[in-house]
Write a protein that holds these residues in place. Structure first.
Motif, PDB file in Angstrom:
ATOM      1  N   UNK A 221     -14.768   9.317 -14.321  1.00  0.00           N
ATOM      2  CA  UNK A 221     -14.288   8.533 -13.184  1.00  0.00           C
ATOM      3  C   UNK A 221     -14.237   7.087 -13.621  1.00  0.00           C
ATOM      4  N   UNK A 222     -13.090   6.456 -13.486  1.00  0.00           N
ATOM      5  CA  UNK A 222     -12.963   5.031 -13.775  1.00  0.00           C
ATOM      6  C   UNK A 222     -12.675   4.327 -12.459  1.00  0.00           C
ATOM      7  N   UNK A 223     -13.542   3.402 -12.088  1.00  0.00           N
ATOM      8  CA  UNK A 223     -13.286   2.623 -10.886  1.00  0.00           C
ATOM      9  C   UNK A 223     -12.771   1.261 -11.313  1.00  0.00           C
ATOM     10  N   UNK A 224     -11.577   0.922 -10.873  1.00  0.00           N
ATOM     11  CA  UNK A 224     -10.955  -0.351 -11.239  1.00  0.00           C
ATOM     12  C   UNK A 224     -11.027  -1.280 -10.042  1.00  0.00           C
ATOM     13  N   UNK A 225     -11.678  -2.426 -10.223  1.00  0.00           N
ATOM     14  CA  UNK A 225     -11.797  -3.379  -9.121  1.00  0.00           C
ATOM     15  C   UNK A 225     -11.267  -4.729  -9.522  1.00  0.00           C
ATOM     16  N   UNK A 226     -10.793  -5.473  -8.543  1.00  0.00           N
ATOM     17  CA  UNK A 226     -10.366  -6.843  -8.812  1.00  0.00           C
ATOM     18  C   UNK A 226     -11.589  -7.687  -9.149  1.00  0.00           C
ATOM     19  N   UNK A 227     -11.442  -8.592 -10.097  1.00  0.00           N
ATOM     20  CA  UNK A 227     -12.557  -9.477 -10.445  1.00  0.00           C
ATOM     21  C   UNK A 227     -12.881 -10.393  -9.278  1.00  0.00           C
ATOM     22  N   UNK A 228     -14.121 -10.853  -9.271  1.00  0.00           N
ATOM     23  CA  UNK A 228     -14.565 -11.807  -8.257  1.00  0.00           C
ATOM     24  C   UNK A 228     -13.629 -13.022  -8.266  1.00  0.00           C
ATOM     25  N   UNK A 229     -13.221 -13.453  -7.085  1.00  0.00           N
ATOM     26  CA  UNK A 229     -12.389 -14.655  -7.017  1.00  0.00           C
ATOM     27  C   UNK A 229     -10.899 -14.360  -7.000  1.00  0.00           C
ATOM     28  N   UNK A 230     -10.515 -13.127  -7.355  1.00  0.00           N
ATOM     29  CA  UNK A 230      -9.096 -12.764  -7.314  1.00  0.00           C
ATOM     30  C   UNK A 230      -8.764 -12.317  -5.883  1.00  0.00           C
TER      31      UNK A 230
ATOM     32  N   UNK B 150      -9.093   3.106 -23.462  1.00  0.00           N
ATOM     33  CA  UNK B 150      -8.057   3.468 -22.485  1.00  0.00           C
ATOM     34  C   UNK B 150      -7.999   2.427 -21.352  1.00  0.00           C
ATOM     35  N   UNK B 151      -9.182   2.019 -20.870  1.00  0.00           N
ATOM     36  CA  UNK B 151      -9.257   1.034 -19.798  1.00  0.00           C
ATOM     37  C   UNK B 151      -8.657  -0.281 -20.243  1.00  0.00           C
ATOM     38  N   UNK B 152      -9.052  -0.712 -21.446  1.00  0.00           N
ATOM     39  CA  UNK B 152      -8.584  -2.010 -21.932  1.00  0.00           C
ATOM     40  C   UNK B 152      -7.079  -2.022 -22.122  1.00  0.00           C
ATOM     41  N   UNK B 153      -6.540  -0.921 -22.667  1.00  0.00           N
ATOM     42  CA  UNK B 153      -5.133  -0.928 -23.059  1.00  0.00           C
ATOM     43  C   UNK B 153      -4.190  -0.491 -21.956  1.00  0.00           C
ATOM     44  N   UNK B 154      -4.702   0.273 -20.973  1.00  0.00           N
ATOM     45  CA  UNK B 154      -3.729   0.968 -20.138  1.00  0.00           C
ATOM     46  C   UNK B 154      -4.091   0.985 -18.655  1.00  0.00           C
ATOM     47  N   UNK B 155      -5.353   1.262 -18.351  1.00  0.00           N
ATOM     48  CA  UNK B 155      -5.684   1.497 -16.948  1.00  0.00           C
ATOM     49  C   UNK B 155      -5.965   0.228 -16.155  1.00  0.00           C
ATOM     50  N   UNK B 156      -6.373  -0.827 -16.835  1.00  0.00           N
ATOM     51  CA  UNK B 156      -6.665  -2.057 -16.095  1.00  0.00           C
ATOM     52  C   UNK B 156      -5.856  -3.216 -16.660  1.00  0.00           C
ATOM     53  N   UNK B 157      -5.746  -4.242 -15.849  1.00  0.00           N
ATOM     54  CA  UNK B 157      -5.245  -5.528 -16.320  1.00  0.00           C
ATOM     55  C   UNK B 157      -6.480  -6.403 -16.476  1.00  0.00           C
ATOM     56  N   UNK B 158      -6.981  -6.579 -17.720  1.00  0.00           N
ATOM     57  CA  UNK B 158      -8.281  -7.226 -17.891  1.00  0.00           C
ATOM     58  C   UNK B 158      -8.319  -8.683 -17.426  1.00  0.00           C
ATOM     59  N   UNK B 159      -7.154  -9.285 -17.209  1.00  0.00           N
ATOM     60  CA  UNK B 159      -7.152 -10.671 -16.719  1.00  0.00           C
ATOM     61  C   UNK B 159      -7.693 -10.724 -15.287  1.00  0.00           C
ATOM     62  N   UNK B 160      -7.313  -9.758 -14.455  1.00  0.00           N
ATOM     63  CA  UNK B 160      -7.728  -9.811 -13.058  1.00  0.00           C
ATOM     64  C   UNK B 160      -8.597  -8.624 -12.636  1.00  0.00           C
ATOM     65  N   UNK B 161      -8.732  -7.617 -13.499  1.00  0.00           N
ATOM     66  CA  UNK B 161      -9.457  -6.423 -13.077  1.00  0.00           C
ATOM     67  C   UNK B 161     -10.628  -6.090 -13.988  1.00  0.00           C
ATOM     68  N   UNK B 162     -11.570  -5.417 -13.412  1.00  0.00           N
ATOM     69  CA  UNK B 162     -12.793  -5.018 -14.073  1.00  0.00           C
ATOM     70  C   UNK B 162     -12.932  -3.516 -13.867  1.00  0.00           C
ATOM     71  N   UNK B 163     -13.561  -2.794 -14.814  1.00  0.00           N
ATOM     72  CA  UNK B 163     -13.679  -1.354 -14.592  1.00  0.00           C
ATOM     73  C   UNK B 163     -15.106  -0.859 -14.794  1.00  0.00           C
ATOM     74  N   UNK B 164     -15.442   0.170 -14.042  1.00  0.00           N
ATOM     75  CA  UNK B 164     -16.738   0.832 -14.179  1.00  0.00           C
ATOM     76  C   UNK B 164     -16.458   2.273 -14.582  1.00  0.00           C
ATOM     77  N   UNK B 165     -17.098   2.724 -15.652  1.00  0.00           N
ATOM     78  CA  UNK B 165     -16.836   4.071 -16.165  1.00  0.00           C
ATOM     79  C   UNK B 165     -18.029   4.981 -15.870  1.00  0.00           C
ATOM     80  N   UNK B 166     -17.780   6.123 -15.293  1.00  0.00           N
ATOM     81  CA  UNK B 166     -18.831   7.113 -15.085  1.00  0.00           C
ATOM     82  C   UNK B 166     -18.406   8.409 -15.772  1.00  0.00           C
ATOM     83  N   UNK B 167     -19.233   8.872 -16.701  1.00  0.00           N
ATOM     84  CA  UNK B 167     -18.921  10.119 -17.414  1.00  0.00           C
ATOM     85  C   UNK B 167     -19.960  11.153 -17.023  1.00  0.00           C
ATOM     86  N   UNK B 168     -19.508  12.311 -16.586  1.00  0.00           N
ATOM     87  CA  UNK B 168     -20.483  13.301 -16.120  1.00  0.00           C
ATOM     88  C   UNK B 168     -19.943  14.708 -16.278  1.00  0.00           C
ATOM     89  N   UNK B 169     -20.704  15.660 -15.779  1.00  0.00           N
ATOM     90  CA  UNK B 169     -20.248  17.042 -15.667  1.00  0.00           C
ATOM     91  C   UNK B 169     -19.753  17.641 -16.959  1.00  0.00           C
TER      92      UNK B 169
END
Lengths: 85, 85
Positions: free
Chosen positions: A6-15, A63-82
């Motif tokens: 599960x990758x949760x993509x959130x806007x960075x603080x202040x955006x 994957x997050x850095x290159x494709x799933x997020x825009x690192x300028x404005x977004x931050x991601x949390x990765x959860x690996x399980x199951x």
């Protein structure tokens, strides 16, 4: 091995988060009080084939850095399980 | 008390997920193999003022039904945590 990711993509603080602000502004009119600091992000789920958890995590980070997020404005949390071997 | 709430909104099984399909189709061309079953949902975070956890959960469930999800095509998972009295 197959991992559930599960990758949760959130806007960075202040955006600016117009979707979150709209929800927050609208709720009192609908009778929901006491809701604060609404932020809306994306949650991306997938299963990943990898040798071990370390390899899985490093692939997902890449994957997050290159494709799933825009690192300028977004931050991601990765959860690996199951782990299903 | 103030509760930290995370609502994950996902499309129900069987509902077309074009964003997820696009990610899944594109990844092999970018060198990421082994990614399957991609689904993209929303993750909504907020803090909620409520008397206790039960009251918080019932308010969030109501919120989900009436406002945050479209129950015909979407399903939600509620996580309540981080109690700050």
């Amino acid at each position: 091995m197959t991992f559930d990711v599960v990758v949760e993509v959130r806007l960075r603080e202040g955006v600016a988060d117009p979707e979150g602000s709209t929800i927050e502004r609208t709720l009192p009119a609908l009778g929901f009080d006491g809701v604060r600091d609404v932020s809306v992000g994306k949650s991306i789920r997938f299963s990943l084939e990898a040798a071990d958890e370390e390899a899985a995590r490093s692939e997902v980070e890449d994957l997050c850095k290159r494709f799933l997020t825009n690192p300028v404005i977004e931050d991601s949390t990765i959860t690996i399980s199951g782990v299903v071997s």
